[in-house]
Design a protein around this motif. Sequence first.
Motif, PDB file in Angstrom:
ATOM      1  N   VAL A  19       5.310   6.193  13.373  1.00 12.87           N
ATOM      2  CA  VAL A  19       4.153   6.698  12.626  1.00 12.87           C
ATOM      3  C   VAL A  19       4.513   6.839  11.149  1.00 12.87           C
ATOM      4  N   ALA A  20       5.696   7.371  10.850  1.00 12.25           N
ATOM      5  CA  ALA A  20       6.122   7.537   9.456  1.00 12.25           C
ATOM      6  C   ALA A  20       6.262   6.173   8.780  1.00 12.25           C
ATOM      7  N   ARG A  21       6.859   5.197   9.478  1.00 12.81           N
ATOM      8  CA  ARG A  21       7.023   3.864   8.919  1.00 12.81           C
ATOM      9  C   ARG A  21       5.663   3.214   8.645  1.00 12.81           C
ATOM     10  N   LEU A  22       4.740   3.356   9.595  1.00 21.40           N
ATOM     11  CA  LEU A  22       3.410   2.773   9.423  1.00 21.40           C
ATOM     12  C   LEU A  22       2.632   3.447   8.294  1.00 21.40           C
ATOM     13  N   ARG A  23       2.818   4.754   8.109  1.00 19.26           N
ATOM     14  CA  ARG A  23       2.146   5.445   6.996  1.00 19.26           C
ATOM     15  C   ARG A  23       2.659   4.927   5.657  1.00 19.26           C
ATOM     16  N   GLU A  24       3.970   4.716   5.547  1.00 12.18           N
ATOM     17  CA  GLU A  24       4.534   4.160   4.317  1.00 12.18           C
ATOM     18  C   GLU A  24       3.980   2.765   4.047  1.00 12.18           C
ATOM     19  N   GLU A  25       3.902   1.967   5.087  1.00 17.66           N
ATOM     20  CA  GLU A  25       3.364   0.620   4.942  1.00 17.66           C
ATOM     21  C   GLU A  25       1.887   0.664   4.551  1.00 17.66           C
ATOM     22  N   ALA A  26       1.138   1.595   5.133  1.00 14.90           N
ATOM     23  CA  ALA A  26      -0.287   1.728   4.808  1.00 14.90           C
ATOM     24  C   ALA A  26      -0.464   2.135   3.339  1.00 14.90           C
ATOM     25  N   GLU A  27       0.413   3.015   2.832  1.00 16.12           N
ATOM     26  CA  GLU A  27       0.339   3.408   1.429  1.00 16.12           C
ATOM     27  C   GLU A  27       0.620   2.211   0.523  1.00 16.12           C
ATOM     28  N   ARG A  28       1.606   1.382   0.894  1.00 15.84           N
ATOM     29  CA  ARG A  28       1.933   0.194   0.119  1.00 15.84           C
ATOM     30  C   ARG A  28       0.760  -0.789   0.116  1.00 15.84           C
ATOM     31  N   VAL A  29       0.162  -0.992   1.277  1.00 19.95           N
ATOM     32  CA  VAL A  29      -0.975  -1.905   1.388  1.00 19.95           C
ATOM     33  C   VAL A  29      -2.171  -1.357   0.604  1.00 19.95           C
ATOM     34  N   GLN A  30      -2.387  -0.040   0.661  1.00 17.20           N
ATOM     35  CA  GLN A  30      -3.497   0.568  -0.072  1.00 17.20           C
ATOM     36  C   GLN A  30      -3.303   0.403  -1.572  1.00 17.20           C
ATOM     37  N   ALA A  32      -1.656  -2.020  -3.074  1.00 18.88           N
ATOM     38  CA  ALA A  32      -1.906  -3.436  -3.376  1.00 18.88           C
ATOM     39  C   ALA A  32      -3.401  -3.732  -3.361  1.00 18.88           C
ATOM     40  N   LEU A  33      -4.125  -3.148  -2.414  1.00 19.70           N
ATOM     41  CA  LEU A  33      -5.572  -3.343  -2.341  1.00 19.70           C
ATOM     42  C   LEU A  33      -6.256  -2.762  -3.573  1.00 19.70           C
ATOM     43  N   ASP A  34      -5.833  -1.576  -4.006  1.00 19.67           N
ATOM     44  CA  ASP A  34      -6.413  -0.969  -5.203  1.00 19.67           C
ATOM     45  C   ASP A  34      -6.194  -1.844  -6.428  1.00 19.67           C
ATOM     46  N   PHE A  40     -10.202  -7.855  -9.643  1.00 18.00           N
ATOM     47  CA  PHE A  40     -11.319  -8.733  -9.285  1.00 18.00           C
ATOM     48  C   PHE A  40     -12.470  -8.681 -10.287  1.00 18.00           C
ATOM     49  N   PRO A  41     -13.003  -7.506 -10.640  1.00 20.23           N
ATOM     50  CA  PRO A  41     -14.119  -7.498 -11.603  1.00 20.23           C
ATOM     51  C   PRO A  41     -13.703  -7.996 -12.989  1.00 20.23           C
TER      52      PRO A  41
END
Length: 109
Positions: A19-30, A32-34, A40-41
């Motif tokens: 869960v901790a590893r996936l949260r870190e990955e989700a923060e990294r992906v978020q 990059a998405l931001d 884009f605009p």
Amino acid sequence: MPSVLGLLEARQMKVREEVARLREEAERVQAALDAAERAFPRLADTRETVAEVLAGPPAGETGQAQAAVARSTVPHRAPGGASAPASSAFSPRPACAAAPRGPWCRRSV
């Protein structure tokens, strides 16, 4: 033989680490998405501006642009191709005078 509670604790620890590893990955992906959503605009606006520029000037601005060009002054060229600066505060391409290397300098070394 290991106890049932020991096995459950070991499994719980593995899941907690996952869960901790996936949260870190989700923060990294978020992050990059931001960054992509901010870019884009800007790219869409840039594309629109380039399309407008390539399409040519609006109908009423042609005369103004030609008048501005007609009144422009051309800097005096000294022998050797260097232009004289417009004022003492302006010095074109000071890096070329110090170290004339690179595609932006007209002199060859």
